[in-house]
Design an enzyme around this catalytic site. Structure first.
Site, short mmCIF file in Angstrom:
data_model
loop_
_atom_site.label_atom_id
_atom_site.label_comp_id
_atom_site.label_asym_id
_atom_site.label_seq_id
_atom_site.Cartn_x
_atom_site.Cartn_y
_atom_site.Cartn_z
N HIS A 192 -6.58 -12.61 5.78
CA HIS A 192 -6.05 -13.10 7.06
C HIS A 192 -6.57 -12.20 8.18
O HIS A 192 -6.71 -11.00 8.00
CB HIS A 192 -4.52 -13.09 7.05
CG HIS A 192 -3.92 -13.75 8.24
ND1 HIS A 192 -3.96 -15.11 8.44
CD2 HIS A 192 -3.28 -13.23 9.32
CE1 HIS A 192 -3.35 -15.41 9.58
NE2 HIS A 192 -2.93 -14.28 10.14
N HIS A 216 -2.72 -14.67 16.38
CA HIS A 216 -3.35 -15.25 15.19
C HIS A 216 -2.85 -16.67 14.96
O HIS A 216 -1.87 -17.10 15.56
CB HIS A 216 -3.07 -14.37 13.96
CG HIS A 216 -1.63 -14.37 13.55
ND1 HIS A 216 -1.23 -14.67 12.28
CD2 HIS A 216 -0.49 -14.11 14.23
CE1 HIS A 216 0.09 -14.58 12.19
NE2 HIS A 216 0.56 -14.24 13.36
N CYS A 253 -6.85 -19.09 10.51
CA CYS A 253 -6.99 -17.79 11.16
C CYS A 253 -8.43 -17.48 11.56
O CYS A 253 -8.70 -17.06 12.68
CB CYS A 253 -6.41 -16.68 10.29
SG CYS A 253 -7.26 -16.37 8.73
#
Length: 178
Positions: A126, A138, A74
């Protein structure tokens, strides 16, 4: 089927981002000429960032990955998009990115903002890039690919940690974590 969802997500993101950006256009009075030029620079930067992020749809997830050739995690994905779009580096982890720019409330999100989630039982584990209309792009997790998702689905809504706005010219500014 995942490819089909990714392609549909891509078109939803493009349509919604354009609608969000168009709805934010200011009244172009003569007294607002300088404000308009700042706004146009901002929206051009956001368009570049969003376009660049969507170019990586379908790239596989790879823990520690920072390249479209070998895969992204990410933060590697977000770092690559910002480097390509704005020419500046980002910190390597989502938690470090959460220290950048300015805090943004959920109701104030704009395309290009970073959105953070608690996916590993720790805050800011994240990160993704907000596209508008509750959509973000993402690199999800092992076995996944870079994709667009809706922040309102229960998984993401339950794990939302906050957002930051990191604009060109503010990238070196770090603030206190939430």
């Amino acid at each position: 089927m995942p490819i089909k969802k990714t392609i549909i997500g891509f078109f939803v993101a493009i349509a919604s981002t354009g609608a969000v950006l168009a709805s934010e256009l200011p009244n172009r009075g003569t007294d607002e000429a300088s404000a308009t030029s700042v706004f146009e620079r901002y929206t051009d930067s956001v368009r570049t960032l969003v376009d660049r992020s969507l170019n990586f749809l379908g790239v596989p997830y790879r823990m520690g990955g920072t390249s479209p050739l070998t895969g992204f995690d990410c933060s590697g994905f977000v770092g690559k998009v910002f480097a390509d779009a704005f020419g500046f580096g980002m910190p390597r982890t989502a938690a470090e990115m959460a220290q950048m720019g300015e805090k943004v409330s959920l109701t104030e999100l704009k395309p290009g903002d970073l959105v953070f989630f608690n996916t590993m039982r720790r805050t800011f584990s994240h990160v993704g890039i907000y596209l508008g209309n509750n959509q973000f792009v993402h690199a999800p997790s092992t076995g996944g690919v870079v994709r667009v998702e809706d922040m309102r689905i229960s998984y993401w809504a339950a794990r939302y940690d906050g957002a930051r706005r990191v604009l060109p010219g503010t990238q070196s500014r770090q603030t206190q974590a939430n």
